[in-house]
Design an enzyme around this catalytic site. Structure first.
Site, PDB file in Angstrom:
ATOM      1  N   TRP A  84       0.851  -1.183   0.000  1.00 34.28           N
ATOM      2  CA  TRP A  84       0.000   0.000   0.000  1.00 34.28           C
ATOM      3  C   TRP A  84       0.892   1.240   0.000  1.00 34.28           C
ATOM      4  O   TRP A  84       1.440   1.619   1.025  1.00 34.28           O
ATOM      5  CB  TRP A  84      -0.911  -0.023   1.224  1.00 34.28           C
ATOM      6  CG  TRP A  84      -1.900  -1.136   1.129  1.00 34.28           C
ATOM      7  CD1 TRP A  84      -3.104  -1.086   0.523  1.00 34.28           C
ATOM      8  CD2 TRP A  84      -1.756  -2.469   1.643  1.00 34.28           C
ATOM      9  NE1 TRP A  84      -3.739  -2.308   0.612  1.00 34.28           N
ATOM     10  CE2 TRP A  84      -2.939  -3.168   1.289  1.00 34.28           C
ATOM     11  CE3 TRP A  84      -0.761  -3.149   2.354  1.00 34.28           C
ATOM     12  CZ2 TRP A  84      -3.132  -4.519   1.641  1.00 34.28           C
ATOM     13  CZ3 TRP A  84      -0.946  -4.481   2.690  1.00 34.28           C
ATOM     14  CH2 TRP A  84      -2.132  -5.147   2.322  1.00 34.28           C
ATOM     15  N   HIS A 118      -6.706   2.009   1.779  1.00 34.13           N
ATOM     16  CA  HIS A 118      -7.783   1.047   1.513  1.00 34.13           C
ATOM     17  C   HIS A 118      -8.894   1.260   2.537  1.00 34.13           C
ATOM     18  O   HIS A 118      -8.721   2.053   3.473  1.00 34.13           O
ATOM     19  CB  HIS A 118      -7.275  -0.407   1.515  1.00 34.13           C
ATOM     20  CG  HIS A 118      -6.524  -0.819   2.752  1.00 34.13           C
ATOM     21  ND1 HIS A 118      -6.050  -2.086   2.958  1.00 34.13           N
ATOM     22  CD2 HIS A 118      -6.162  -0.121   3.869  1.00 34.13           C
ATOM     23  CE1 HIS A 118      -5.437  -2.171   4.128  1.00 34.13           C
ATOM     24  NE2 HIS A 118      -5.485  -0.995   4.695  1.00 34.13           N
ATOM     25  N   ARG A 143      -3.472   6.639  -2.691  1.00 37.07           N
ATOM     26  CA  ARG A 143      -2.168   5.964  -2.714  1.00 37.07           C
ATOM     27  C   ARG A 143      -1.140   6.821  -3.430  1.00 37.07           C
ATOM     28  O   ARG A 143      -1.470   7.543  -4.381  1.00 37.07           O
ATOM     29  CB  ARG A 143      -2.266   4.596  -3.405  1.00 37.07           C
ATOM     30  CG  ARG A 143      -2.934   3.575  -2.508  1.00 37.07           C
ATOM     31  CD  ARG A 143      -2.893   2.177  -3.051  1.00 37.07           C
ATOM     32  NE  ARG A 143      -3.901   1.381  -2.341  1.00 37.07           N
ATOM     33  CZ  ARG A 143      -4.198   0.130  -2.612  1.00 37.07           C
ATOM     34  NH1 ARG A 143      -3.562  -0.499  -3.601  1.00 37.07           N
ATOM     35  NH2 ARG A 143      -5.120  -0.509  -1.918  1.00 37.07           N
ATOM     36  N   GLN A 200     -13.065   2.323  -2.882  1.00 40.25           N
ATOM     37  CA  GLN A 200     -13.206   0.896  -2.606  1.00 40.25           C
ATOM     38  C   GLN A 200     -14.518   0.654  -1.872  1.00 40.25           C
ATOM     39  O   GLN A 200     -15.098   1.580  -1.292  1.00 40.25           O
ATOM     40  CB  GLN A 200     -12.064   0.405  -1.703  1.00 40.25           C
ATOM     41  CG  GLN A 200     -10.729   0.244  -2.410  1.00 40.25           C
ATOM     42  CD  GLN A 200      -9.714  -0.493  -1.541  1.00 40.25           C
ATOM     43  OE1 GLN A 200      -9.881  -0.621  -0.324  1.00 40.25           O
ATOM     44  NE2 GLN A 200      -8.659  -0.975  -2.185  1.00 40.25           N
ATOM     45  N   VAL A 218      -6.210 -11.670   6.331  1.00 44.88           N
ATOM     46  CA  VAL A 218      -7.087 -12.836   6.125  1.00 44.88           C
ATOM     47  C   VAL A 218      -6.251 -14.113   6.008  1.00 44.88           C
ATOM     48  O   VAL A 218      -5.090 -14.071   5.610  1.00 44.88           O
ATOM     49  CB  VAL A 218      -7.961 -12.679   4.850  1.00 44.88           C
ATOM     50  CG1 VAL A 218      -9.120 -11.714   5.098  1.00 44.88           C
ATOM     51  CG2 VAL A 218      -7.134 -12.239   3.661  1.00 44.88           C
ATOM     52  N   ALA A 267     -13.998 -11.241   4.974  1.00 44.06           N
ATOM     53  CA  ALA A 267     -13.966  -9.844   4.541  1.00 44.06           C
ATOM     54  C   ALA A 267     -13.633  -9.818   3.057  1.00 44.06           C
ATOM     55  O   ALA A 267     -13.092 -10.789   2.512  1.00 44.06           O
ATOM     56  CB  ALA A 267     -12.920  -9.058   5.327  1.00 44.06           C
TER      57      ALA A 267
HETATM   58  N1  DAH Z   1      -7.581  -3.975   1.303  1.00 48.79           N
HETATM   59  C1  DAH Z   1      -7.168  -4.730   0.152  1.00 48.79           C
HETATM   60  C2  DAH Z   1      -6.522  -3.810  -0.869  1.00 48.79           C
HETATM   61  O1  DAH Z   1      -6.670  -2.644  -0.778  1.00 48.79           O
HETATM   62  C3  DAH Z   1      -8.320  -5.442  -0.484  1.00 48.79           C
HETATM   63  C4  DAH Z   1      -8.814  -6.553   0.379  1.00 48.79           C
HETATM   64  C5  DAH Z   1      -8.322  -7.838   0.219  1.00 48.79           C
HETATM   65  C6  DAH Z   1      -9.751  -6.313   1.346  1.00 48.79           C
HETATM   66  C7  DAH Z   1      -8.752  -8.879   0.997  1.00 48.79           C
HETATM   67  C8  DAH Z   1     -10.210  -7.364   2.146  1.00 48.79           C
HETATM   68  C9  DAH Z   1      -9.705  -8.635   1.956  1.00 48.79           C
HETATM   69  O2  DAH Z   1     -11.109  -7.186   3.101  1.00 48.79           O
HETATM   70  O3  DAH Z   1     -10.159  -9.679   2.744  1.00 48.79           O
HETATM   71  O4  DAH Z   1      -5.860  -4.276  -1.742  1.00 48.79           O
END
Ligand code: DAH
Length: 348
Positions: free
Chosen positions: A157, A174, A200, A214, A257, A311
């Site tokens: 990120w 995010h 970003r 998002q 996760v 998630a």
């Molecule tokens: N936050 C991640 C991103 O910005 C995307 C994401 C991936 C969110 C997996 C989630 C997850 O909740 O379980 O790339």
């Protein structure tokens, strides 16, 4: 002055009166015949110079002429006034049967429309829509999501940092920090979707913007399984991209996760055959997801032995690009109405 002359004067005056078609011409006519220096008035004044035996007959004839012309003038004046009015009414008539001109009202930005469409789908599946801060503590953006300082995953990120002496503060890269904020504040069952703007430190090109949107999703309860995740996401994808969509899970890694997956649908442009949009693979990845990491549950005080959850997170601009075939993400933020006005399907 003979009665014949008076007769001629009468004929000339009445002819000219009939030819006067405007108020101006009428006023001019009136001055010429009946005004102080008008022909009839002057002749009446000259009566005294006539022989006494002529006076009664000529006087009567002139007075009759004067009355005749006055009343002819009044009639004509009314006629002209009425026809001028009729002309004006005809000229100013509004055709009330013509269709109206539609006032130009704006349309919702395609990203806003997509956020509404997606959150509507999840709302009908029982999710609550919540929003959170765009300026975020490093703790929520990273640490609580199992991304410790110095961890190489933090580089994924490319974060824009806000200066702060005491606490790390960032523009959220995010929407995942809202997972933590929601779980800190309530006990399971939790079912939320979180739309929001993200930032970003990114080189801008056709598929990358330095700010974008998002939608995060989170479901936590007893006995929540990956089958629920797959079923929920499949239903979502089919509502958004068509009932005939096939779906695919593949292993992926996100620190918050375990296991993590990427979720893809078969390409709706080539129906899985392979084309430019899907890069020949037949599949289009639309989001990242996974089972909430036990450490993340612990970070918010949930017992990972009792609760499980999943998630997901997806990029909104990317969804719009896929759904409508938009080739370049930069179009969304150039404020060009020729582009934006095409997305006028959903009324304000
Ligand atoms: N936050 C991640 C991103 O910005 C995307 C994401 C991936 C969110 C997996 C989630 C997850 O909740 O379980 O790339």
């Amino acid at each position: 002055m003979s009665t014949q002359e008076i007769e001629q004067l009468r004929e000339r005056a009445l002819r000219e009166l009939a030819e006067a078609t405007s108020q101006e011409a009428l006023a001019d006519w009136h001055a010429r015949y009946l005004g102080r220096r008008g022909e009839v008035t002057q002749r009446l004044r000259q009566l005294g110079s006539l022989a006494p035996e002529e006076r009664p007959a000529v006087g009567r004839a002139l007075n009759e002429l004067k009355q005749r012309l006055e009343s002819a003038y009044e009639d004509r004046e009314r006629q002209v006034r009425e026809s001028e009015l009729a002309e004006r009414i005809a000229a100013e008539t509004v055709d009330v049967t013509l269709p109206g001109r539609r006032p130009a009202i704006g349309t919702l930005h395609p990203v806003t429309q997509m956020i509404r469409e997606v959150t509507d789908i999840f709302a009908h599946l029982g999710f609550q829509v919540v929003e959170g801060p765009e300026v975020e503590y490093g703790y929520y953006a990273f640490d609580a999501l199992n991304i410790p300082p110095e961890h190489p995953a933090r580089d994924v990120w490319d974060t824009i940092f806000i200066e702060s002496e005491h606490k790390e503060i960032v523009l959220r890269p995010h929407t995942s920090p809202m997972q933590i904020r929601v779980m800190e504040r309530r006990q399971p069952p939790v079912r939320v979707v979180v739309p929001g703007r993200c930032y970003r430190y990114e080189a801008v090109d056709a598929t990358h913007e330095w700010h974008f949107h998002q939608i995060e999703g989170l479901a936590v309860d007893e006995r929540i399984t990956m089958a629920d995740l797959k079923g929920t996401l499949a239903e979502f994808a089919r509502q958004l991209f068509g009932r005939e969509r096939r779906v695919r899970f593949r292993c992926d890694f996100f620190p918050f996760v375990e296991p993590g997956v990427d979720f893809a649908i078969d390409c709706m442009f080539c129906r899985g055959e392979g084309c430019r949009v899907c890069g020949g693979s037949g599949w289009i990845e639309i989001l990242g997801a996974g089972m909430v990491h036990p450490q993340v549950l612990r970070n918010v005080g949930y017992d990972p032995e009792r609760y499980t959850g999943w998630a997901f997170g997806m990029g909104v601009e990317r969804l719009v690009m896929l759904k409508y075939g938009v080739p370049d993400i930069r179009y969304f933020y150039q404020g060009d109405l020729r582009f934006l006005a095409q997305f006028d399907r959903i009324p304000l």
